[in-house]
Design a protein around this motif. Sequence first.
Motif, short mmCIF file in Angstrom:
data_model
loop_
_atom_site.label_atom_id
_atom_site.label_comp_id
_atom_site.label_asym_id
_atom_site.label_seq_id
_atom_site.Cartn_x
_atom_site.Cartn_y
_atom_site.Cartn_z
N GLY A 1 42.92 -42.28 -1.76
CA GLY A 1 42.37 -41.70 -0.55
C GLY A 1 42.20 -40.20 -0.56
O GLY A 1 41.64 -39.62 0.37
N VAL A 2 42.66 -39.56 -1.63
CA VAL A 2 42.54 -38.10 -1.75
C VAL A 2 41.44 -37.77 -2.76
O VAL A 2 41.49 -38.26 -3.89
CB VAL A 2 43.88 -37.46 -2.18
N PRO A 3 40.43 -36.96 -2.38
CA PRO A 3 39.34 -36.63 -3.28
C PRO A 3 39.83 -36.05 -4.61
O PRO A 3 40.82 -35.30 -4.65
CB PRO A 3 38.53 -35.60 -2.50
N VAL A 4 39.14 -36.42 -5.70
CA VAL A 4 39.50 -35.96 -7.04
C VAL A 4 38.35 -35.16 -7.64
O VAL A 4 37.19 -35.55 -7.55
CB VAL A 4 39.82 -37.16 -7.97
N ARG A 5 38.68 -34.04 -8.23
CA ARG A 5 37.71 -33.24 -8.99
C ARG A 5 38.15 -33.29 -10.46
O ARG A 5 39.19 -32.74 -10.82
CB ARG A 5 37.69 -31.79 -8.50
N TRP A 6 37.39 -33.99 -11.27
CA TRP A 6 37.74 -34.26 -12.67
C TRP A 6 36.95 -33.31 -13.56
O TRP A 6 35.74 -33.44 -13.69
CB TRP A 6 37.42 -35.71 -12.98
N ILE A 7 37.64 -32.36 -14.17
CA ILE A 7 36.99 -31.37 -15.04
C ILE A 7 37.20 -31.78 -16.49
O ILE A 7 38.32 -31.75 -17.00
CB ILE A 7 37.57 -29.96 -14.79
N VAL A 8 36.11 -32.19 -17.13
CA VAL A 8 36.16 -32.64 -18.52
C VAL A 8 35.59 -31.54 -19.40
O VAL A 8 34.38 -31.26 -19.36
CB VAL A 8 35.36 -33.95 -18.71
N ASN A 9 36.46 -30.90 -20.17
CA ASN A 9 36.05 -29.77 -21.00
C ASN A 9 35.60 -30.24 -22.38
O ASN A 9 36.40 -30.72 -23.17
CB ASN A 9 37.21 -28.78 -21.14
N GLY A 10 34.31 -30.15 -22.66
CA GLY A 10 33.76 -30.61 -23.93
C GLY A 10 34.00 -29.62 -25.05
O GLY A 10 33.15 -28.79 -25.36
N VAL A 11 35.17 -29.72 -25.68
CA VAL A 11 35.49 -28.85 -26.82
C VAL A 11 34.74 -29.33 -28.06
O VAL A 11 34.17 -28.55 -28.81
CB VAL A 11 37.01 -28.84 -27.09
N ASN A 12 34.75 -30.65 -28.27
CA ASN A 12 34.03 -31.25 -29.40
C ASN A 12 33.35 -32.53 -28.90
O ASN A 12 34.01 -33.55 -28.71
CB ASN A 12 34.99 -31.56 -30.55
#
Length: 437
Positions: free
Chosen positions: A373-384
């Motif tokens: 029920g709590v909004p999620v901000r998913w930061i996916v860092n494309g290193v490779n």
Amino acid sequence: MKINKKTIHIKGMHCPSCEILITDKFKEMTNVTEVKSDFKKQEAEVYFSGHLDQDIINKKIQPFGYEISERKNDIEDSQPLSKKIIEAFLITVGLILIYLTAKEINVIPDINITGNLNLLAVLFLGLVASISTCMATSGALFLSTIGRKTNNLKQAIYFNLGRIISYAIFGFITGLVGNVIITNLKFGTGLTLLAAVFMILLSLDMLKIVSFAAIISYGATSNIFRKLEHILIKDPHKSAFFLGAITYFLPCGFTQATQVYALGLASPWQSALTMGVFALGTTPAILLIGHLRGLLKSTVYQYFMKVMAVGVLILGLYYAINFLSIYGINLGFNQVNKGTAPNVKISESGQQIINMDVIAGGYSPNYFTVKKGVPVRWIVNGVNVFGCQGYFVVPSLGIQKALNSGENIFEFTPKDSGFINFSCGMGMYRGRIEVTN
């Protein structure tokens, strides 16, 4: 002079190269005018004049692992199917017990078969292939051309060098094609299933439970191989390198399974390295094939190949489990290691912030815990992102996306407790988000 026709059944034929070698050996008989060999039927249709001395022909082909059979039924393995299945099951149990025992006494570390195959595993796969299907295909080609005219080690080296370079080049092309298939056609999960099917069929063929050739058509690659081979066979001394190079198109179960795997890597350089290392693994046995002919008939070899077949079967089943896990179906064999779940930060706006890196070895970290029920901000860092891990799949969130270098941001609000599984396009790199109340 009257020309007679006779169909002769031959044990040990596996591929188009076997047909070439059998045809050549029959044609060494001066009274043989034409030979039509068929490896699928394991027979040769021979046209000859006078008397055909099968004893002499048998002596010619036996050193290469073939033998004339009086009846076609004699070619079939007389061992009952039930016995083969029980034998495979007992070998499987034995391998598992050996692994668990070795793990318990810390002789070997944990093995993550469901992850990306490392190059050492690919090299070993090539070595196993070289004393099984490659022995029967590329090895038979070598013996039927270069091997019958010279024992020069130099030619054998050129033959294998051609294989390694060709496999690497075509592996690069395969990686390019795989990138297009996974990124644009979104067929990555299908490649996982395809790789699993190939490996399972290959293992069952090695166990002589089913016939790989009867199920998988050799059509296109076989025709390409035949056309090129007939051009180059005219002067095998000068063409050793090119003969080795065209074996990429020569039907072989292990090669085809590795090609599908390389396709799924979706990275030209990774695919090139994988196929090149696989070909390198096949080199020792093909170099020594002249000394290994008797190995094919030994009891030790037969049991060794059964053990290897079970190993390939286990690998194929794990790939099938990978496919299921992409869609959240976990059978308990491929659970993600929780380790210490990283702290999820809370932003000023109340969002749960997840930070994850995409590296050559997958996703780091790959396990998170968030609240329902709590909004999620998913930061996916494309290193490779230059490989299979660069195509991101989250089925429950409807995400299928080729990741960019740098930050890739996904936002969602988990509505139900449970797990959100994520993976690369082939399911080789995986992770999950646990949603709690």
